[in-house]
Design a protein around this motif. Structure first.
Motif, PDB file in Angstrom:
ATOM      1  N   ILE A  87       0.853  -1.188   0.000  1.00  0.00           N
ATOM      2  CA  ILE A  87       0.000   0.000   0.000  1.00  0.00           C
ATOM      3  C   ILE A  87       0.890   1.240   0.000  1.00  0.00           C
ATOM      4  CG2 ILE A  87      -1.769   1.291   1.250  1.00  0.00           C
ATOM      5  CD1 ILE A  87      -2.778  -1.339   2.371  1.00  0.00           C
ATOM      6  N   GLU A  88       0.765   2.025  -1.054  1.00  0.00           N
ATOM      7  CA  GLU A  88       1.616   3.207  -1.196  1.00  0.00           C
ATOM      8  C   GLU A  88       1.018   4.392  -0.451  1.00  0.00           C
ATOM      9  OE1 GLU A  88       3.790   5.849  -4.710  1.00  0.00           O
ATOM     10  OE2 GLU A  88       2.091   4.552  -5.188  1.00  0.00           O
ATOM     11  N   ILE A  89       1.855   5.053   0.339  1.00  0.00           N
ATOM     12  CA  ILE A  89       1.468   6.268   1.061  1.00  0.00           C
ATOM     13  C   ILE A  89       2.487   7.334   0.676  1.00  0.00           C
ATOM     14  CG2 ILE A  89       1.065   7.328   3.323  1.00  0.00           C
ATOM     15  CD1 ILE A  89       0.460   4.538   4.411  1.00  0.00           C
ATOM     16  N   GLY A 124      -5.637 -14.370   0.343  1.00  0.00           N
ATOM     17  CA  GLY A 124      -4.349 -14.561  -0.297  1.00  0.00           C
ATOM     18  C   GLY A 124      -3.280 -13.604   0.178  1.00  0.00           C
ATOM     19  N   VAL A 125      -3.664 -12.619   0.969  1.00  0.00           N
ATOM     20  CA  VAL A 125      -2.709 -11.644   1.519  1.00  0.00           C
ATOM     21  C   VAL A 125      -2.356 -12.059   2.936  1.00  0.00           C
ATOM     22  CG1 VAL A 125      -2.402  -9.262   2.277  1.00  0.00           C
ATOM     23  CG2 VAL A 125      -3.475  -9.740   0.066  1.00  0.00           C
ATOM     24  N   ARG A 126      -1.061 -12.286   3.201  1.00  0.00           N
ATOM     25  CA  ARG A 126      -0.650 -12.720   4.534  1.00  0.00           C
ATOM     26  C   ARG A 126       0.130 -11.660   5.295  1.00  0.00           C
ATOM     27  NH1 ARG A 126       4.702 -14.725   4.145  1.00  0.00           N
ATOM     28  NH2 ARG A 126       5.489 -14.692   2.002  1.00  0.00           N
ATOM     29  N   GLY A 127       0.353 -10.525   4.670  1.00  0.00           N
ATOM     30  CA  GLY A 127       1.042  -9.426   5.324  1.00  0.00           C
ATOM     31  C   GLY A 127       0.822  -8.138   4.557  1.00  0.00           C
ATOM     32  N   ILE A 128       1.064  -7.000   5.219  1.00  0.00           N
ATOM     33  CA  ILE A 128       0.826  -5.687   4.600  1.00  0.00           C
ATOM     34  C   ILE A 128       2.088  -4.840   4.733  1.00  0.00           C
ATOM     35  CG2 ILE A 128      -0.547  -3.568   4.672  1.00  0.00           C
ATOM     36  CD1 ILE A 128      -2.810  -5.271   5.882  1.00  0.00           C
ATOM     37  N   ALA A 129       2.526  -4.304   3.609  1.00  0.00           N
ATOM     38  CA  ALA A 129       3.684  -3.408   3.584  1.00  0.00           C
ATOM     39  C   ALA A 129       3.213  -2.002   3.250  1.00  0.00           C
ATOM     40  CB  ALA A 129       4.703  -3.879   2.560  1.00  0.00           C
ATOM     41  N   LEU A 130       3.525  -1.061   4.120  1.00  0.00           N
ATOM     42  CA  LEU A 130       3.222   0.343   3.862  1.00  0.00           C
ATOM     43  C   LEU A 130       4.454   0.986   3.230  1.00  0.00           C
ATOM     44  CD1 LEU A 130       1.466   1.277   7.240  1.00  0.00           C
ATOM     45  CD2 LEU A 130       0.424   0.386   5.131  1.00  0.00           C
TER      46      LEU A 130
END
Length: 460
Positions: A87-89, A124-130
């Motif tokens: 996720i782009e911030i 299907g998403v196991r983690g979130i990268a900001l």
């Protein structure tokens, strides 16, 4: 271009943005908004230029259909790399932008929230990268989104990769991740708030233009750009900024746990920290190339969980995320709300003693006017005291909006009286006495002592 809308968002409203970015905006957009050249007072910082890419997908504050669309057609509002949603911030952060990703150099809090919701709902998403590179933006909406990010950690690990800036509102969001990874030249912090005011009166006089403001309500035209800023209005704006800064620091402390306390966040005085200095200050966790660190995150075993154990308890924000469209089940592991005052009086006494050292018997419930003009230090101290009293009251089960209290000119003593009256009315003052035998031997804070006296008088 909607110049009036841009001016409304930029001036006379609290912003959590790096001063250099604010000046860069004014240098580029100021003449187009005002129709003339502008000058700056108080700051002399070089600005920055940014390129922007437009992504027209839109979201709503109260929900989006991205999760459903992804389930039906496989369309994702974010990139997925090895099971990690990215996720782009980036750019300037704004409220009610209603788009996903950047648009003209802006990123919408709504868009970020929609992506976060979709990532949590996607099996299907196991983690979130900001992926963060932002100098900050608007206060409105930032703390609500911070709540969502912090709550997401209970379901899936969330790591923040800073490349190269996470400042002000950008750091509000980064601080809610499990870990913050920073490059050697990366910058984080700027835990502060700024408001811009423009004074066009001199330029209008030179051009022979007179502006007459006809208004109903004494404060209707406060901080208007056609008159010099009165000192009383300046002081009130300063108070409001101090309350937001207190909330900023409190949010950082909740997100960072033992790594950054509330007092430590305030003590930074909105400074920017880079590289190893940021790690030493507790503002970030790891110094690494973001690309390498991301691949390590993505290569972790499929059962990865949060790598950070937060032992420091902090108050939850008063706003709770409430998505209605394909919202994931609320995790049971969310940070619990503080218990009511009757449950743990010893904690209430400790909180009273540590967070409101100047609490004393209230004098009157009505706010009294200032007997004399207050200097900047006195304004800051009073606003901080109001914020502390409100934070303590919330822990005792009495909800008080600190920003609203400051805007109404309420003084700390009147707020303390309001807390005691509310506790007495709900018989919570008696509960403090009944459930605090251990704390009775210790020296009570003034607020708890006053509450006991109120309960005692009520029984006579």
């Amino acid at each position: 271009m909607h110049h009036a809308q841009i001016a409304q968002r930029a001036f006379n409203t609290p912003l959590m943005i790096d001063p250099a970015k604010a000046l860069a905006f004014l240098s580029g957009m100021g003449p187009r908004i005002t129709g003339q050249d502008i000058t700056f007072r108080g700051l002399d910082v070089a600005g920055y230029d940014e390129a922007a890419a437009a992504l027209p997908a839109r979201a709503s504050l109260f929900g989006s259909d991205h999760a459903r669309r992804h389930q039906q057609g496989g369309n994702q509002p974010f990139a997925v790399v090895d099971g990690i949603a990215v996720i782009e911030i980036a750019g300037t952060l704004v409220h009610r932008g209603a788009w996903i990703g950047q648009s003209s150099g802006l990123t919408s809090y709504e868009g970020i929230a929609a992506q976060l919701q979709a990532a949590l709902a996607d099996p299907g998403v196991r983690g979130i990268a900001l992926d963060i590179d932002s100098f900050g933006g608007e206060v409105a909406g930032a703390f609500d989104l911070a709540d969502r990010i912090r709550a997401a950690r209970a379901q899936k690990p969330v790591h923040a990769f800073v490349a190269e800036h996470a400042l002000s509102a950008g750091y509000v969001l980064a601080s809610q991740a499990d870990r913050i990874i920073l490059p050697r030249t990366g910058a984080v912090g700027s835990i502060g708030v700024v408001t811009l005011h423009t004074d066009m009166s001199g330029a209008l006089d030179q051009k022979g233009i007179a502006v007459t403001l006809i208004h109903a309500g004494a404060h209707k035209v406060d901080a208007n750009p056609y008159q010099p800023l009165p000192q009383a209005v300046h002081n009130q704006m300063q108070r409001e900024l101090e309350v937001v800064r207190f909330l900023f620091a409190e949010t950082v402390a909740v997100g960072r746990g033992d790594r950054m306390t509330h007092d430590a966040a305030l003590a930074t005085e909105a400074a920017v920290f880079r590289g190893t200095d940021a790690i030493a200050a507790g503002l970030a966790d790891e110094l690494a190339d973001p690309v390498t660190a991301f691949h390590a995150f993505a290569a972790a075993p499929r059962g990865i969980t949060s790598t950070t154990s937060l032992s420091r308890k902090g108050p939850e924000m008063t706003t709770t995320p409430n998505d209605t469209d394909n919202a994931p089940t609320k995790p049971a592991a969310q940070t619990p709300q503080e218990p009511p005052v009757t449950a743990t009086a010893a904690e209430a006494a400790d909180a009273s003693a540590s967070e409101a050292p100047a609490i004393a018997e209230p004098a009157a419930t009505a706010p009294a006017p200032d007997p004399a003009p207050m200097d900047a230090a006195a304004i800051r101290a009073e606003a901080a005291e109001v914020a502390q009293v409100c934070a303590q009251a919330n822990r005792l089960g009495v909800a008080i909006d600190a920003a609203d209290a400051v805007s109404k000119g309420l003084k700390p003593d009147s707020l303390r009286a309001r807390v005691l009256d509310d506790l007495a009315a709900r018989s919570d003052a008696a509960g403090i006495i009944a459930t605090a035998p251990a704390a009775a031997a210790a020296k009570d804070s003034p607020l708890v002592a006053a509450a006991k006296q109120t309960a005692s008088d009520a029984k006579r």
